[in-house]
Design an enzyme around this catalytic site. Sequence first.
Site, PDB file in Angstrom:
ATOM      1  N   TYR A  54       0.589  -1.492  -0.059  1.00 40.07           N
ATOM      2  CA  TYR A  54      -0.075   0.031   0.298  1.00 40.07           C
ATOM      3  C   TYR A  54       0.773   1.055   0.302  1.00 40.07           C
ATOM      4  CZ  TYR A  54      -5.301   0.138   0.204  1.00 40.07           C
ATOM      5  OH  TYR A  54      -6.593  -0.336  -0.035  1.00 40.07           O
ATOM      6  N   GLU A  56      -0.407   4.890  -0.878  1.00 37.71           N
ATOM      7  CA  GLU A  56      -0.463   6.282  -1.373  1.00 37.71           C
ATOM      8  C   GLU A  56       0.177   7.226  -0.872  1.00 37.71           C
ATOM      9  OE1 GLU A  56      -5.041   5.837   1.674  1.00 37.71           O
ATOM     10  OE2 GLU A  56      -5.920   4.778   0.032  1.00 37.71           O
ATOM     11  N   ASP A 200      -6.361  13.542 -25.137  1.00 36.21           N
ATOM     12  CA  ASP A 200      -5.911  12.501 -24.879  1.00 36.21           C
ATOM     13  C   ASP A 200      -5.598  11.351 -25.715  1.00 36.21           C
ATOM     14  OD1 ASP A 200      -7.009   9.211 -23.978  1.00 36.21           O
ATOM     15  OD2 ASP A 200      -8.429   9.702 -23.780  1.00 36.21           O
ATOM     16  N   THR A 226      -3.333   5.959 -22.156  1.00 31.35           N
ATOM     17  CA  THR A 226      -3.267   4.503 -22.100  1.00 31.35           C
ATOM     18  C   THR A 226      -1.582   4.469 -21.629  1.00 31.35           C
ATOM     19  OG1 THR A 226      -4.664   3.728 -23.546  1.00 31.35           O
ATOM     20  CG2 THR A 226      -6.127   4.138 -21.262  1.00 31.35           C
ATOM     21  N   LYS A 229      -2.068  -0.087 -25.215  1.00 31.41           N
ATOM     22  CA  LYS A 229      -2.724   0.585 -27.114  1.00 31.41           C
ATOM     23  C   LYS A 229      -1.061  -0.023 -27.144  1.00 31.41           C
ATOM     24  CE  LYS A 229      -7.176   2.159 -25.788  1.00 31.41           C
ATOM     25  NZ  LYS A 229      -8.129   2.939 -25.575  1.00 31.41           N
ATOM     26  N   ARG A 235      -1.582  -2.366 -18.347  1.00 29.63           N
ATOM     27  CA  ARG A 235      -2.959  -1.636 -18.768  1.00 29.63           C
ATOM     28  C   ARG A 235      -3.055  -1.208 -17.533  1.00 29.63           C
ATOM     29  NH1 ARG A 235      -7.535  -3.074 -21.559  1.00 29.63           N
ATOM     30  NH2 ARG A 235      -6.344  -4.632 -22.284  1.00 29.63           N
TER      31      ARG A 235
END
Length: 416
Positions: A54, A56, A200, A226, A229, A235
């Site tokens: 974790y 954060e 984008d 992203t 692609k 991903r």
Amino acid sequence: MIKYTALKKEDKEVYAAIEKEAARQADELEMIASENYVSPAVLEAMGSVLTNKYSEGYPAHRYYGGNQVIDEVETIAIERAKKLFNAEHVNVQPLSGSPANAAIYFAFLKPGNKVLGLRLDHGGHLSHGHPVNFSGLLYNFVQYGVDDKTGYIDMKAVREIALREKPKMIVAGFSAYSREIDWQEFKNIADEIGAYTFADIAHIAGLVAAGIVGNPVPIFDVVSTTTHKTLRGPRGAIIMCKEKYAKQIDRAVFPGMQGGPHDHITAAKAVAFGEALRPEFKEYAKQVVANAKFLAAEFIKRGYRVVSGGTDNHLLVVDMTSKNITGRDAEEVLNKIGISVNRSTIPNDPNPPLKPSGVRFGTPALTTRGMKEKEISLIAELIDRAIMNKEDETKLAELKTEVKKLCKKFPLPTAK
Ligand SMILES: *Cc1c(COP(=O)(O)O)cnc(C)c1O
């Protein structure tokens, strides 16, 4: 070759499903423009123990202890992305493209603010203001389209709509548009009305990184992409922005939109960026575009109508009604011979969205397998024969065997 030794022993059911999918990927031609095959190194980073942590917050500012190593990994990812895209600031934590875009709207807009984006049925994305998407529900989207005759974005119309509507933000970037985008012209229009510019580049990021198409990062206020692609990573997504927006973007991602980052994916992003910085990746991206241009020409030669008459990037949209079949039926026929594509609307489609006229074809995955013009020519021939014999199951079965034969000659990167 990935072995999955523990999985095989511990969970036969999931192991069998993964093996089946691996075989499907190996034996079929992947022509969905948004898909690709990651390298074994990217896959290994994704499967690493970094998933246990974790973290954060951001490097050197975490809400949990024990993040010394995670800080190193995230910093490597950030520094590589900066170099790759010539970016002032990068946030590598967005979980995927849509959450990245949500964070960007959240950073710059209030609910109800007006935003200008491309129509979905002209090649835009759900997260650019579609009425069923959060973007269309929370913000007041007005939309521009492509020119009826040319299939190119009509920049004069964009300017007219912008001056009339005075949006707070202009969104440029697409899922099914095959032409170069004039980033500077978008910026000029936005400057006339004092609007933020958001690009984008989810689809074309790999081509941008390789310098094959124009890069909006030095021009625009904020850019999302992203990573899975054309960029050929895990991903996920990243956000790039000018230094003056760094704080508001970082805050919008965490704590605004997300909790803990997926550190194993951050590591895999770093690996993919490292790969994209190498000269071989430039060669790859060049071949992706050469293959797409060649595929468009092969379709045109056989009498298919290609939207806008061709492509400048990795994808093309073909109007299948020029061969008396809908996009949906073509998708089904090609699926039968082991070629994955997706149906797509064409600009001002006379057919409904669930049964649109077009099919979107992409070359990133084929090119990763090492395929070049010679194979693209054969694939165009196989596609055409399938469409021409769409009701002949025997013919389709023969074509499926040919597809498989071609696939065997070009193994996936993770099968070597
Ligand atoms: C793919 C895509 C996205 C969304 O990415 P997800 O990771 O599927 O959420 C956003 N914008 C554009 C333009 C895309 O093509």
